[in-house]
Scaffold this motif. Structure first.
Motif: not given
Lengths: 384, 333
Positions: A76-86, A132-146
């Motif tokens: 798995l490819w994983v990005i972790e973080g916190n919405v508020f500290t971002e 989590e993603s089964t493939e390596e994630m691409s793109g320059k910027r992170g994803k948007r979360l609402f």
């Protein structure tokens, strides 16, 4: 006179309630602006100020960390973080979240969701997220979360720091504040002195034409200063003052003169005749009577006029625009600055509210400190 | 020189100049021109006393004439001259007829009349209500100073305060202006309040009413306290209720003060400029005379029509001017 026996009416509670309602109505708008000046732009735009005292549900849009921060865990490819500290938002409690702007509350906190591009995501109530993603994630910027979060009340002094002490802020108010002060103080002090002598002559000296002059002063009280704009600007240009502080001081002196004379004369007439006549008999000159007896006795009237004139010059826009502010804008005053901001920053309430309060605070302090004299001045100043 | 230094310098110079002028001119009058000694001592003292009032009056009369007297004449002259700045050709009433042809002028005049009808009446009524109610309760003086407070706030500051109250956002976002928040909570569509023709005038008027009510309250409250207690007591003995006492006993006795408050606010209304300038700048049919005049003078550079508009304001003020002078003279006798 309302507590005479038998008149203590059952209306008392109704009176209390009506006054409470009236005071609330009158205070509400000002408090709104004051509270707004202590909130960030985001906070102001996302909820009404009246909700700011309570923990509020807010809809926030946050961007997760960039794909280059991803780590591989097994397959798995994983990005972790916190919405508020971002982006340094205050810590709150997340109730729901979503992955697209059209469905911003699809998932409850702690429940697994999915991006349209297929990655799985989970956001916890404390703001932690994991993509989590089964493939390596691409793109320059992170994803948007609402996220829908309950954010506790939070206030900041940042707006005031930005508007008053930030050297790099061209829209700052500190310069306009100094300019306003520069206009106000001489424009308050000088008319008092000139008017006091004239008022003394009109109150206690006998000469032909006195009644006519008093009538002229009463008439001048209501002459609209709009008439004076062009003729005097022309005059100022001709005698070489042009636009500037001297012109605005002179203009305020002229426009404040009728009220000053009227207020002071009315007060002086009421002084006991004996004092003045005794002093005359004792050989005091008129000049001595004026400086040693009349001026000290007139202090309340002088204070009243000073406050009225201070409020009027501090709050003035028109006279400053016409006689002071030239095309360089170096001598702009606060009221003019605020009008400019209303044009250019109409939606940025944190800036507008702060600018307005910086200009309002001084008159309010004077008002509450010297209300007694202000009331007295108004009572004496309204033509009876 | 930095403006602050210039300011301090001006205060010192101004104050010293004033005191110096009065002191020196008195001294010269008493010691040099009409000395109180020698063969003509008595006659000289009398003469000095005849001149002295004019010495005391001169600076004040000078600024008064220059800043309020001369402009009335000069504006009248300019309104009869060519429209371009500095024009020297006499054109008679052409500027006035030009102005009367402009729909914006009639809009401004109509709106000014609306302001005149609504603002003094509403401010006086609210002021009277607030004065009467706050006089009867324990925390009345606190309530009074809070209602009075907007008097200290500039028209521009008030414009910002009320723009936030009237703020409108698209329906899908949360409303941050209280009026639209209430409208939306009641199930309505958010409205951009200041752009609704005709009714937006009233929303601008609310700002001035909000400011002027405190003034009316303070003056009327003092008048209410001046009513002799016997009249109220007699009415109570005769069985009058609180409303009868207020409307039939108290209000008639303070009618003079009510008229004073009314006319004072009327004058403020005639000159209203900042509120309209800052909130709508006369757009969406909210133009008023003072702002129309400002537009003509400083945006269109049209001195002729601008001066004509100023004369219209002067004309509207004149009845109050005459009335005030008449009353002041009556009082002095």
């Amino acid at each position: 006179m309302d507590n005479i026996a038998g008149t203590k009416s059952s209306l008392t509670w109704a009176v209390n309630l009506s006054v409470l309602a009236l005071v609330f109505l009158w205070l509400f708008p000002t408090v709104g602006l004051l509270v707004s000046s202590f909130r960030t732009g985001d906070q102001i735009a996302s909820s009404g100020w009246w909700k700011s005292m309570f923990t509020a549900e807010q809809n926030l849009v946050v961007r997760t960390q960039d794909p280059d921060k991803q780590v591989q865990e097994g397959n798995l490819w994983v990005i972790e973080g916190n919405v508020f500290t971002e982006d340094g938002r205050p810590v709150g409690t997340i109730s729901r979240y979503g992955t697209s702007s059209r469905s911003i509350s699809d998932y409850a906190a702690g429940e697994a969701g999915e991006f349209r591009s297929g990655e799985r995501v989970i956001v916890e109530t404390n703001g932690d997220y994991r993509i989590e993603s089964t493939e390596e994630m691409s793109g320059k910027r992170g994803k948007r979360l609402f996220v829908t979060a309950a954010v506790p009340p939070e206030f900041t002094l940042e707006n005031y720091r930005f508007m008053l002490f930030d050297e790099s802020n061209v829209e700052g108010m500190s310069k306009a504040f100094i300019n306003t002060l520069t206009v106000t103080i001489p424009a308050t002090v000088i008319p008092i002195l000139v008017a006091a002598f004239a008022a003394y002559a009109l109150a206690w000296m006998e000469f032909p034409g006195r009644a006519l002059l008093i009538a002229a002063v009463v008439a001048a009280l209501v002459v609209p200063l709009q008439l004076a704009l062009i003729p005097l600007l022309k005059l100022h240009n001709e005698i070489g003052i042009g636009k500037g502080y001297i012109g605005v001081w002179l203009a305020h002196t002229g426009f404040g003169m009728p009220l000053a004379i009227y207020l002071l004369r009315n007060y002086m007439v009421g002084l006991p005749r004996d004092i003045i006549e005794n002093a005359r008999v004792d050989g005091a000159t008129e000049f001595q009577i004026f400086t040693k007896i009349i001026l000290p006795l007139c202090f309340p009237a002088l204070a009243s006029f000073a406050i009225l004139q201070f409020l009027w010059t501090w709050n003035d826009l028109l006279v400053a625009k016409v006689f002071l502010i030239d095309s360089t804008g170096e001598t702009t005053v606060m009221t003019n600055k605020i009008v400019e901001l209303l044009g250019t920053r109409g939606g940025n309430w944190e800036i507008l509210a702060t600018a307005a309060f910086v200009s309002i605070i001084m008159p309010l302090v004077v008002f509450f400190a010297m209300q007694k004299y202000l009331v007295r001045g108004m009572l004496a100043g309204s033509v009876k | 020189m930095s403006p602050v230094l210039l300011g301090i310098f001006t205060i010192v110079l101004g104050v010293a100049g004033c005191v110096g002028y009065f002191w020196a001119s008195n001294l010269i009058l008493d010691k040099v021109i009409f000395p109180a000694k020698g063969p003509n001592a008595g006659r000289n003292i009398n003469r000095a006393n005849m001149v002295r009032p004019w010495l005391f009056l001169f600076p004040a009369l000078f600024v008064l004439t220059l800043y309020l007297g001369y402009p009335v004449i000069e504006t009248l002259r300019l309104s009869l001259m060519e429209r371009v700045p500095g024009g020297s050709e006499f054109v008679g009433l052409a500027n006035y007829s030009q102005m009367l042809d402009e729909p914006k002028f009639w809009e401004a005049l109509r709106n000014n009349m609306l302001w005149l009808l609504v603002v003094p009446a509403a401010s006086t009524a609210f002021g009277l209500l607030a004065a009467q109610l706050t006089d009867r309760i324990a925390w009345g003086s606190i309530a009074k100073s809070l209602i009075f407070m907007p008097m200290a706030i500039s028209f521009v500051g008030a414009a910002v305060i009320w723009k936030l109250v009237y703020d409108a956002r698209p329906i899908e976002t949360e409303q941050i202006g209280i009026i639209n928040a209430i409208i939306v909570a009641a199930g309505g569509e958010p409205k951009t309040i200041l752009t609704i023709p005709f009714w937006n005038n009233f929303f601008l008027m609310i700002v001035l009413i909000w400011i002027q009510t405190g003034f009316a309250m303070v003056i009327l409250s003092a008048a209410l306290r001046g009513i002799p207690e016997e009249t109220v007591e007699a009415a109570i003995v005769d069985g009058a209720g609180p409303f009868q006492i207020f409307f039939k006993i108290k209000v008639p006795q303070i009618m003079g003060t009510i008229v004073v408050v009314w006319t004072t606010i009327t004058i403020v209304v005639l000159k209203v400029f900042d509120i309209v300038f800052a909130m709508t700048n006369g757009q969406w049919e909210t133009q008023v005379l003072a702002n129309y005049m400002y537009d003509k003078l400083f945006r269109a550079n049209d001195w002729g029509v601008g001066s004509a508009a100023a004369m219209v304001i002067m004309l509207l003020v004149t009845p109050i001017l005459v009335w005030n002078v008449y009353n002041a003279r009556k009082e002095m006798k």
